[in-house]
Design a protein around this motif. Structure first.
Motif, PDB file in Angstrom:
ATOM      1  N   THR A 120       0.812  -1.211   0.000  1.00 40.81           N
ATOM      2  CA  THR A 120       0.000   0.000   0.000  1.00 40.81           C
ATOM      3  C   THR A 120       0.842   1.256   0.000  1.00 40.81           C
ATOM      4  N   ASP A 129     -12.522   6.012   3.728  1.00 46.15           N
ATOM      5  CA  ASP A 129     -12.589   4.896   2.783  1.00 46.15           C
ATOM      6  C   ASP A 129     -13.985   4.301   2.629  1.00 46.15           C
ATOM      7  N   ARG A 132      -6.108   2.756  -4.266  1.00 48.46           N
ATOM      8  CA  ARG A 132      -4.986   3.119  -3.403  1.00 48.46           C
ATOM      9  C   ARG A 132      -3.931   3.932  -4.152  1.00 48.46           C
TER      10      ARG A 132
END
Length: 825
Positions: free
Chosen positions: A607, A715, A804
């Motif tokens: 990530t 998110d 992401r």
């Protein structure tokens, strides 16, 4: 029987990320530059190469011997209760016919609306058998010689346990489907997405979205929850592959699935605390121990990443094993290779991947029941977007504010990269206890090996992983599905799991740990006429032992922490007149914090972010209510669900200022807790306007709120809707053909918390998609399925809020996909 206005906010073709700007000094470029005409022409080269590769492969496949049957028939229908006309889901439906002296069998399960579907059957008389626990079996001979057949089968309720039960799916679904929102993709629907990840396969279902990391990683999100709150079940075994990481996609072969079911909402009573958000269940058809060898070759080509995928499967029966006798088998080998993905204006550097998977399943069917042994291996190497890994703060700022400089295509995978393998063995046995019901025992072993490699710091030129985790898992589940007793029909079970994780890399993110888990549960239902009541309870206990780590300034202590908790649910379903059903359900669930949430300390490689855990985190506890209305008519079906879920001590990643480490500069987050509330609505509708025209629509909206601050949660998926039209027909040599056109509409995500540069709002966008194909067409003297589809047909520039990589690059552009499936034997 088988059946905008506010979604776009602003210019969807506008590249970049609008809204508040990063707090870095210096100007932000207004727009990325477009590519030259030469680059535009070059963008179509992947399609030409992919089609050429498919043509060469197809020539080889055509050389194989032609199968016996070339004319395909379609048998479909609906199952109903003979007394109440209630649709019956979860029934085992078998179609059998003789080839010479050998009986060939196809099996499926009816869905929640009672529908079943068989495609590509031979043009001959077929024996249809239906089995459902609590009902008398039914058999019917169906003549498919002249045409396809649509029929209705009614079952009479019976208290005696059936003498023969064939299991192809997770039997726990029977206890959920009447009161819990769920969607199932059968084999025909899965064939339209073969060669993609599991997340890509299910992302258009109601209540589902995905966390995307380029073209190679897609993580399922159900009702705004993901990772350790969404459980993946593969063949009846919980998938344990370091799923706590948002970039750790499920390590399984999508070609190996015969059905995928998504359970939306807490299913912790039957599946455990990891199912607080929902369940994605991947099922394979049961292996028959009779019948000759048969199989298929599937070939896919993708223009965007120039991906090629091939999967070969063989299965049959009559394999004689010493001490066992007649045994069925199924073998599969899959390979996928892709280069850099491409946005409309540039390639996404270092986003290629390579994948090689294999599996072998052996099964027997005897008078006492069935037993299967399955062994599988999944292996992949994939690149991580290079722009997301910056050497210092200046590089990070440039990566976030400008278009990529190294915009070129290659199959080469450079640093940063990941190598992941997942080996699993599953033994699943079902005992037919006659009048005493059915007992199922499932044992699973899994070994997950994850290595991640840096492109900064002292390891960039060494073949040594910066981050290396090895996870060993043993699990055992036993459940008894009992016959009706005083009006109750249900499941009682126990489960246990022992897990060990080793941290071997040079860098630190989480410590090694041992985890032990045990549970006992029961789910029961009671039916009176059109009313069905359901209730369940579960008790879990966890023990988590961490191993001390001390190196390079990092101190992670050893210790043992235990949790215990109770989950419960209660629901009701009422069968209304004219095919209408209404349901109401309340569920209490909980989840202990995982090791990464408590002890993470370092760069999470995939990530590209720095994470810091909190050892004092408490267990999450939720209370949710959901209601639904369903209608199943001859030409129309409708499914509407609404939910309200309150989660106390909700664990989330709280953004902080970027961090500079020896591995580079990265966005940074702390694990924190708050009081959360998630609400939403879901819609799925189908209308067969004509015998040849079907219209479909799905829509999702979810709102997550931090009750402590009143701000939106991080998110949360943007509101989205998918509308589709599909035209179908049948021709002798062309087979069952179809043409489809659809549009995905995504609303601007403006529900973001204040004060962070990492959750910039993203504009709304619309993506045009289409497909043309045929099933059972006769080409080169043999039947085959062929389809060509396109996503993002207009090459729209956009950035999805759950991507992401949205801080660095646009999402992928146009992708033309060709799929060919050829049966063998």
């Amino acid at each position: 029987m088988m059946t905008a206005s506010q979604y776009l906010d602003g210019d969807a073709a506008n590249p970049g990320v609008p809204g508040r700007q990063p707090s870095f000094p210096g100007p932000m470029p207004s727009r990325f530059l477009t590519t030259s005409l030469h680059a535009r022409v070059r963008r179509w080269r992947p399609l030409a190469l992919g089609l050429a590769a498919l043509a060469c492969a197809l020539v080889g496949v055509v050389a194989l011997p032609a199968p016996l049957a070339a004319q395909a028939r379609h048998l479909h229908g609906v199952l109903e209760d003979s007394a109440t006309a209630r649709p019956l889901g979860g029934a085992m439906v078998t179609a059998a016919w003789l080839v010479g002296a050998t009986e060939t069998v196809r099996q499926t399960r009816s869905d929640g609306a009672g529908r079943f579907d068989f495609r590509d059957l031979p043009a001959r008389r077929v024996l249809l058998r239906v089995r459902l626990l609590g009902y008398a079996p039914a058999e019917r001979t169906v003549d498919l010689t002249a045409d396809d057949v649509l029929l209705k089968v009614t079952l009479a309720e019976r208290r005696v346990q059936l003498s023969e039960v064939a299991v192809t799916a997770d039997t726990l679904v029977d206890a959920l489907e009447r009161v819990v929102a769920m969607s199932t993709l059968d084999r025909a629907a899965l064939d339209a997405t073969r060669g993609q990840t599991l997340g890509e396969t299910i992302k258009n279902l109601p209540g589902v979205s995905v966390i995307q990391l380029g073209p190679s990683i897609a993580k399922p999100v159900i009702r705004g929850l993901n990772s350790q709150r969404v459980l993946v079940m593969n063949g009846g075994v919980r998938q344990e592959d370091q799923q706590w990481g948002t970039e750790h996609a499920p390590n399984l072969d999508s070609f190996d699935a015969d059905a995928v079911t998504v359970v939306r909402g807490a299913a912790t009573v039957l599946y455990g605390p990891d199912a607080l958000g929902g369940v994605v269940r991947v099922d394979q058809a049961m292996v028959s121990d009779t019948g000759r060898m048969r199989g298929e070759v599937a070939l896919n080509g993708f223009s965007n990443s120039r991906q090629g995928a091939m999967s070969l499967s063989l299965q049959g029966g009559g394999l004689q094993l010493p001490g066992i006798g007649a045994t069925g088998y199924r073998l599969r080998l899959t390979s996928r290779v892709a280069g850099n993905g491409a946005s409309p204006d540039y390639f996404l550097s270092n986003t290629g991947f390579r994948e090689l998977n294999g599996s072998a399943t052996f099964g027997v069917q005897r008078g006492w029941g069935t037993s299967e042994l399955a062994i599988s291996h999944f292996g992949t190497e994939l690149g991580v977007l290079r722009q997301a890994h910056a050497g210092n703060f200046d590089d990070l700022e440039r990566a976030m504010n400008s278009a990529p400089r190294d915009s070129s295509f290659t199959y080469t995978i450079d640093r940063p990269s990941q190598r992941v393998s997942h080996t699993a063995a599953r033994w699943r046995t079902t005992f037919d206890a006659r009048d005493a019901g059915e007992v199922e025992v499932v044992y699973g072993f899994q070994f997950n090996n994850r290595r991640e490699y840096d492109n900064h710091g002292p390891l960039r030129f060494q073949n040594v992983p910066a981050f290396h985790l090895r996870l060993f898992t043993n699990s055992l589940d036993a459940r008894w599905k009992h016959p009706q007793w005083r009006g109750l029909l249900g499941t009682v079970g126990v489960s246990g799991m022992v897990q060990g994780n080793q941290t071997l890399g040079k860098a630190f993110l989480i410590p090694g740990f041992d985890l032990r888990q045990g549970a006992v549960y029961a789910q029961e239902e009671w039916t009176a006429g059109r009313l069905m009541l359901s209730a369940g309870a579960r008790a879990d206990i966890f023990s988590q032992t961490t191993i001390a780590f001390a190196d390079a300034g990092i101190r992670s202590p050893a210790g043992t922490k235990s949790w215990s908790g109770f989950s419960g649910s209660a629901g009701a379903s009422l069968q209304l007149a004219d095919g209408w059903t209404a349901s109401l359900r309340a569920a209490r669930a909980w989840r202990p914090p995982t090791v990464n949430e408590r002890y993470a300390q370092g760069v999470h490689h995939g990530t590209a972010q720095y994470e810091l855990g909190a050892p004092s985190l408490r267990a999450e506890r939720s209370l949710g209510v959901e209601t639904g209305v369903r209608y199943a008519g001859e030409s129309v079906s409708l499914d509407v669900a609404a939910y309200d879920n309150t989660v106390n001590d909700f664990i989330y990643l709280q953004p902080r200022e970027p961090v500079l480490t020896i591995r580079g500069a990265f966005p940074a987050f702390n694990y924190a807790q708050t009081e959360a509330r998630l609400r939403g609505v879901e819609l799925a509708a189908r209308w067969s306007a004509r015998s040849w025209l079907e219209l479909q629509a799905t829509a999702n909206a979810v709102r997550g709120t931090n009750r402590a601050t009143g701000e939106p949660l991080f998110d949360m998926p943007a509101d989205r809707a998918l509308v589709q039209a599909r035209i179908t027909g049948q021709r002798a040599r062309l087979g069952a053909w179809h043409v489809g056109l659809g549009s995905l509409l995504v609303r601007r995500q403006d529900g973001v918390p204040e004060g962070t540069i990492y959750t910039l709002p993203t504009r709304g966008y619309s993506l045009l998609q289409g497909e043309i194909g045929t099933a059972g067409a006769t080409l080169f003297g043999r039947p085959m399925d062929v389809s060509v589809s396109v996503t993002n047909a207009l090459d729209t520039r956009y950035r999805d809020y759950l991507s992401r990589y949205r801080l660095f690059v646009n999402d992928p552009g146009r992708d033309v996909v060709m799929r060919v499936r050829v049966p063998i034997g």
